[in-house]
Design a protein around this motif. Structure first.
Motif, PDB file in Angstrom:
ATOM      1  N   THR A 146       0.863  -1.167  -0.071  1.00  0.00           N
ATOM      2  CA  THR A 146      -0.189   0.106  -0.040  1.00  0.00           C
ATOM      3  C   THR A 146       1.006   1.244  -0.021  1.00  0.00           C
ATOM      4  OG1 THR A 146      -1.835  -1.188   1.384  1.00  0.00           O
ATOM      5  CG2 THR A 146      -1.753   1.290   1.161  1.00  0.00           C
ATOM      6  N   SER A 147       1.984   1.228   0.656  1.00  0.00           N
ATOM      7  CA  SER A 147       2.817   2.378   0.820  1.00  0.00           C
ATOM      8  C   SER A 147       3.429   2.790  -0.484  1.00  0.00           C
ATOM      9  CB  SER A 147       4.058   2.289   1.869  1.00  0.00           C
ATOM     10  OG  SER A 147       3.330   1.814   3.286  1.00  0.00           O
ATOM     11  N   THR A 148       3.952   1.626  -1.454  1.00  0.00           N
ATOM     12  CA  THR A 148       4.436   1.686  -2.668  1.00  0.00           C
ATOM     13  C   THR A 148       3.345   2.345  -3.509  1.00  0.00           C
ATOM     14  OG1 THR A 148       5.925  -0.220  -2.232  1.00  0.00           O
ATOM     15  CG2 THR A 148       5.599   0.505  -4.437  1.00  0.00           C
ATOM     16  N   LEU A 149       2.139   1.693  -3.595  1.00  0.00           N
ATOM     17  CA  LEU A 149       1.304   2.099  -4.458  1.00  0.00           C
ATOM     18  C   LEU A 149       0.818   3.512  -4.192  1.00  0.00           C
ATOM     19  CD1 LEU A 149      -1.042  -1.050  -4.801  1.00  0.00           C
ATOM     20  CD2 LEU A 149       0.854  -0.313  -6.222  1.00  0.00           C
ATOM     21  N   LEU A 150       0.820   4.058  -3.124  1.00  0.00           N
ATOM     22  CA  LEU A 150       0.173   5.361  -2.626  1.00  0.00           C
ATOM     23  C   LEU A 150       1.211   6.461  -2.722  1.00  0.00           C
ATOM     24  CD1 LEU A 150      -2.618   4.739  -0.357  1.00  0.00           C
ATOM     25  CD2 LEU A 150      -2.686   4.999  -2.498  1.00  0.00           C
ATOM     26  N   LEU A 151       2.317   6.114  -2.131  1.00  0.00           N
ATOM     27  CA  LEU A 151       3.361   7.094  -1.737  1.00  0.00           C
ATOM     28  C   LEU A 151       4.712   6.726  -2.412  1.00  0.00           C
ATOM     29  CD1 LEU A 151       2.741   7.363   2.177  1.00  0.00           C
ATOM     30  CD2 LEU A 151       1.675   8.573   0.399  1.00  0.00           C
ATOM     31  N   GLY A 152       5.013   5.779  -2.929  1.00  0.00           N
ATOM     32  CA  GLY A 152       6.151   5.315  -3.538  1.00  0.00           C
ATOM     33  C   GLY A 152       6.947   4.468  -2.912  1.00  0.00           C
ATOM     34  N   PRO A 153       7.856   3.653  -3.572  1.00  0.00           N
ATOM     35  CA  PRO A 153       8.734   2.676  -2.966  1.00  0.00           C
ATOM     36  C   PRO A 153       9.702   3.093  -1.790  1.00  0.00           C
ATOM     37  CG  PRO A 153       8.875   2.418  -5.324  1.00  0.00           C
ATOM     38  CD  PRO A 153       8.230   3.753  -5.058  1.00  0.00           C
ATOM     39  N   GLU A 154       9.796   4.541  -1.808  1.00  0.00           N
ATOM     40  CA  GLU A 154      10.751   5.064  -0.897  1.00  0.00           C
ATOM     41  C   GLU A 154      10.034   5.027   0.591  1.00  0.00           C
ATOM     42  OE1 GLU A 154      11.576   7.365  -4.483  1.00  0.00           O
ATOM     43  OE2 GLU A 154       9.679   6.602  -3.502  1.00  0.00           O
ATOM     44  N   ALA A 155       8.794   5.313   0.407  1.00  0.00           N
ATOM     45  CA  ALA A 155       7.881   5.398   1.479  1.00  0.00           C
ATOM     46  C   ALA A 155       7.826   3.782   2.156  1.00  0.00           C
ATOM     47  CB  ALA A 155       6.342   5.866   1.541  1.00  0.00           C
ATOM     48  N   ALA A 156       7.841   2.882   1.223  1.00  0.00           N
ATOM     49  CA  ALA A 156       7.616   1.446   1.907  1.00  0.00           C
ATOM     50  C   ALA A 156       9.057   1.055   2.498  1.00  0.00           C
ATOM     51  CB  ALA A 156       7.721   0.468   0.689  1.00  0.00           C
ATOM     52  N   VAL A 157      10.373   1.498   2.051  1.00  0.00           N
ATOM     53  CA  VAL A 157      11.305   1.491   2.979  1.00  0.00           C
ATOM     54  C   VAL A 157      11.388   2.137   4.094  1.00  0.00           C
ATOM     55  CG1 VAL A 157      13.793   1.989   2.906  1.00  0.00           C
ATOM     56  CG2 VAL A 157      12.805   1.402   0.716  1.00  0.00           C
ATOM     57  N   LEU A 158      10.764   3.204   4.104  1.00  0.00           N
ATOM     58  CA  LEU A 158      10.644   4.113   5.615  1.00  0.00           C
ATOM     59  C   LEU A 158       9.849   3.195   6.568  1.00  0.00           C
ATOM     60  CD1 LEU A 158      10.641   7.645   4.055  1.00  0.00           C
ATOM     61  CD2 LEU A 158      12.596   6.591   5.475  1.00  0.00           C
ATOM     62  N   VAL A 159       8.727   2.886   5.816  1.00  0.00           N
ATOM     63  CA  VAL A 159       7.690   2.163   6.910  1.00  0.00           C
ATOM     64  C   VAL A 159       8.138   0.782   7.425  1.00  0.00           C
ATOM     65  CG1 VAL A 159       5.445   1.014   6.941  1.00  0.00           C
ATOM     66  CG2 VAL A 159       5.629   3.028   5.747  1.00  0.00           C
ATOM     67  N   SER A 160       8.913  -0.001   6.722  1.00  0.00           N
ATOM     68  CA  SER A 160       9.474  -1.006   7.168  1.00  0.00           C
ATOM     69  C   SER A 160      10.842  -0.890   8.006  1.00  0.00           C
ATOM     70  CB  SER A 160      10.187  -1.836   5.937  1.00  0.00           C
ATOM     71  OG  SER A 160      10.970  -2.926   6.430  1.00  0.00           O
ATOM     72  N   ALA A 161      11.426   0.154   7.876  1.00  0.00           N
ATOM     73  CA  ALA A 161      12.594   0.557   9.063  1.00  0.00           C
ATOM     74  C   ALA A 161      12.282   1.185  10.092  1.00  0.00           C
ATOM     75  CB  ALA A 161      13.744   1.303   8.282  1.00  0.00           C
ATOM     76  N   ILE A 162      11.298   1.977   9.997  1.00  0.00           N
ATOM     77  CA  ILE A 162      10.882   2.690  11.333  1.00  0.00           C
ATOM     78  C   ILE A 162      10.084   1.899  12.337  1.00  0.00           C
ATOM     79  CG2 ILE A 162       9.483   4.888  12.152  1.00  0.00           C
ATOM     80  CD1 ILE A 162      10.330   6.157   9.455  1.00  0.00           C
ATOM     81  N   SER A 163       9.036   1.051  11.604  1.00  0.00           N
ATOM     82  CA  SER A 163       8.484   0.154  12.456  1.00  0.00           C
ATOM     83  C   SER A 163       9.112  -1.302  13.026  1.00  0.00           C
ATOM     84  CB  SER A 163       7.174  -0.439  11.768  1.00  0.00           C
ATOM     85  OG  SER A 163       7.533  -1.116  10.442  1.00  0.00           O
ATOM     86  N   PHE A 164      10.184  -1.448  12.475  1.00  0.00           N
ATOM     87  CA  PHE A 164      10.622  -2.554  12.894  1.00  0.00           C
ATOM     88  C   PHE A 164      11.507  -2.754  14.199  1.00  0.00           C
ATOM     89  CE2 PHE A 164      14.183  -5.849  13.274  1.00  0.00           C
ATOM     90  CZ  PHE A 164      13.554  -7.000  12.719  1.00  0.00           C
ATOM     91  N   PRO A 165      12.115  -1.528  14.635  1.00  0.00           N
ATOM     92  CA  PRO A 165      12.612  -1.615  16.103  1.00  0.00           C
ATOM     93  C   PRO A 165      11.579  -1.654  17.202  1.00  0.00           C
ATOM     94  CG  PRO A 165      13.740   0.018  14.577  1.00  0.00           C
ATOM     95  CD  PRO A 165      12.341  -0.543  13.884  1.00  0.00           C
ATOM     96  N   PHE A 166      10.480  -1.264  16.964  1.00  0.00           N
ATOM     97  CA  PHE A 166       9.275  -1.240  18.023  1.00  0.00           C
ATOM     98  C   PHE A 166       8.599  -2.707  17.843  1.00  0.00           C
ATOM     99  CE2 PHE A 166       9.922   3.165  16.457  1.00  0.00           C
ATOM    100  CZ  PHE A 166      10.338   3.705  17.714  1.00  0.00           C
ATOM    101  N   VAL A 167       8.880  -3.511  17.424  1.00  0.00           N
ATOM    102  CA  VAL A 167       8.122  -4.893  17.099  1.00  0.00           C
ATOM    103  C   VAL A 167       8.483  -5.775  18.389  1.00  0.00           C
ATOM    104  CG1 VAL A 167       8.005  -7.112  15.991  1.00  0.00           C
ATOM    105  CG2 VAL A 167       7.993  -4.764  14.682  1.00  0.00           C
TER     106      VAL A 167
END
Length: 442
Positions: free
Chosen positions: A75-96
């Motif tokens: 969804t991040s890729t389709l709406l905001l671009g692949p850059e957003a997908a990278v950010l979403v993955s990297a930012i959320s991971f440390p809090f998992v």
């Protein structure tokens, strides 16, 4: 961990960090003119959904989990671009924070190796960044989700990200464990494909909802039935795991009552998998063989101790009793859906190629090749293991016996390959890995 493997993990982490920095600059600076309050809200929602999905994985096995986080990535890729997908993955991971397989603890960055965390973040960042290159190459435009134009860029992103992720992981296994590149790369890619294929349409529908009025609220409501479906599937997997634990407990009880059986099933499983790989069997058939080998002697739990532990040759009457163990094993497993595919191994592992085996006297090509592989592995372990009434013989002795019985007790091709592996020491070498991992190695 080997120094070269640690260096590889650090290298992937550094490259991932570079991809993350580039994505952050591209998203926040280069495309800052496209920013709006709606964009920020969408990004925060996708971060939240990614975090929730990562915190609620489903354990298929203790070493294999599936989660729905790829929905928010697509969804991040389709709406905001692949850059957003990278950010979403990297930012959320440390809090998992993830529950352990036994449910008695939690895994998070504070009890995980920093190098492993660095590698995992870098691996995902690189995978989505590479997927983004193919997304743009296929003509993808963030925010344009009209059909059918969005299908090709989305497909390119999915396939490229999955393949790159599989390659990164496989290179580590090659460095650390000597895992062969092929067919492992195909197996890893195919293991990712079902979950991604199921999540992709959901990611597209979520993208559509977020473009509508009140899209954020619609998206949150949309996720509720998915979480309910996840809970239902978790209950199903829990039931399957309980069945598996029960069968493992029976196997452990068998090993406790029969000193010869202790470790036998694990060794036979390792041998059978090694023989099957040498014979180029597909991974799915090898995995079934591995499980069947682990439980092939389960029926011995119903054999009297006086017969199992007799320190000498059996009488004809006693041999008749012990020959009932394949059918006893089938009786234990036949009402468990998860084990229906291995019943053929449990029932037929004492059949002979010439038809002189038991319980049915089935011969020749009426049984699949895997049954004969299990029979050869079982016999090899019997020959090379010490028993109360006979000493262990060498792998070279076992090789000669296997060749002598080719076409009689053993399938000719299976006998030849098993004998060659025995004489070269390959079967002996596969046991240390099996013991370290606690089960048969495939």
């Amino acid at each position: 961990m080997r120094p070269v493997s640690k260096g590889y993990l650090a290298c992937v982490g550094c490259l991932g960090a570079a991809a993350l920095v580039w994505s952050g600059w591209s998203f926040f600076v280069r495309h800052s003119s496209n920013w709006s309050t709606e964009t920020l809200v969408t990004l925060l929602l996708l971060l939240f959904l990614s975090w929730v999905c990562c915190c609620l994985p489903l354990y298929i096995r203790d070493d294999c989990t599936v989660d729905l986080s790829f929905i928010s990535i697509l969804t991040s890729t389709l709406l905001l671009g692949p850059e957003a997908a990278v950010l979403v993955s990297a930012i959320s991971f440390p809090f998992v924070v993830v529950s352990t397989p036994d449910g008695k603890g939690y895994q998070h960055i504070f009890n995980t190796s920093p190098l492993k965390t660095f590698f995992n973040i870098g691996d995902h960042a690189l995978s989505y960044w590479v997927g983004g290159l193919f997304y743009y190459l296929a003509g993808g435009v963030p925010g344009d989700i009209s059909l059918p134009g969005v299908l090709l860029p989305a497909l390119f992103f999915l396939l490229a990200a999955m393949f790159f992720n599989a390659v990164v992981m496989l290179l580590f296994y090659m460095l650390e464990y000597g895992t062969p590149f092929y067919p492992t790369i195909f197996q890893m890619f195919m293991s990712l494909l079902p979950s991604v294929a199921c999540a992709s349409p959901i990611g597209y529908f979520l993208s559509m909802l977020l473009t509508m009025k009140s899209g954020v609220w619609l998206a949150l409501l949309f996720m509720l039935p998915l979480l309910l479906a996840r809970y239902s599937f978790k209950l199903y997997l829990s039931f399957q795991r309980q069945q598996h634990s029960m069968v493992e407990a029976l196997t452990a009880a068998l090993e406790a009552k029969d000193t010869y059986t202790k470790g036998h099933s694990g060794r036979v499983s390792a041998y059978a998998c090694r023989i099957a790989r040498e014979m180029k069997l597909p991974a799915k058939r090898i995995e079934l063989l591995r499980t069947g080998a682990l439980f092939h002697d389960l029926g011995k739990i119903g054999i009297p101790d006086a017969i199992l532990q007799k320190p000498g040759p059996l009488t004809p009457e006693e041999r008749t009793v012990i020959q009932t163990h394949p059918l006893r094993g089938v009786g234990i497993l036949e009402n468990m859906d998860a084990y229906k595919d291995i019943l053929i191994f449990v029932r037929n592992h004492h059949e002979r190629y010439d038809g002189g085996g038991y319980p049915d006297g089935t011969a020749g090509e009426d049984l699949p090749l895997e049954v004969y592989i299990l029979g050869a592995a079982d016999s090899y372990d019997a020959i090379t293991s010490a028993r109360p009434y006979c000493t262990a013989r060498t792998p070279q002795d076992a090789g000669r016996i296997l060749r002598a019985e080719a076409g009689k007790q053993f399938h000719p091709a299976v006998a030849e390959i098993t004998a060659a592996l025995a004489e070269s020491g390959e079967l002996t070498r596969c046991i240390p890995s099996q013991e370290e991992t606690g089960g048969g190695v495939c």
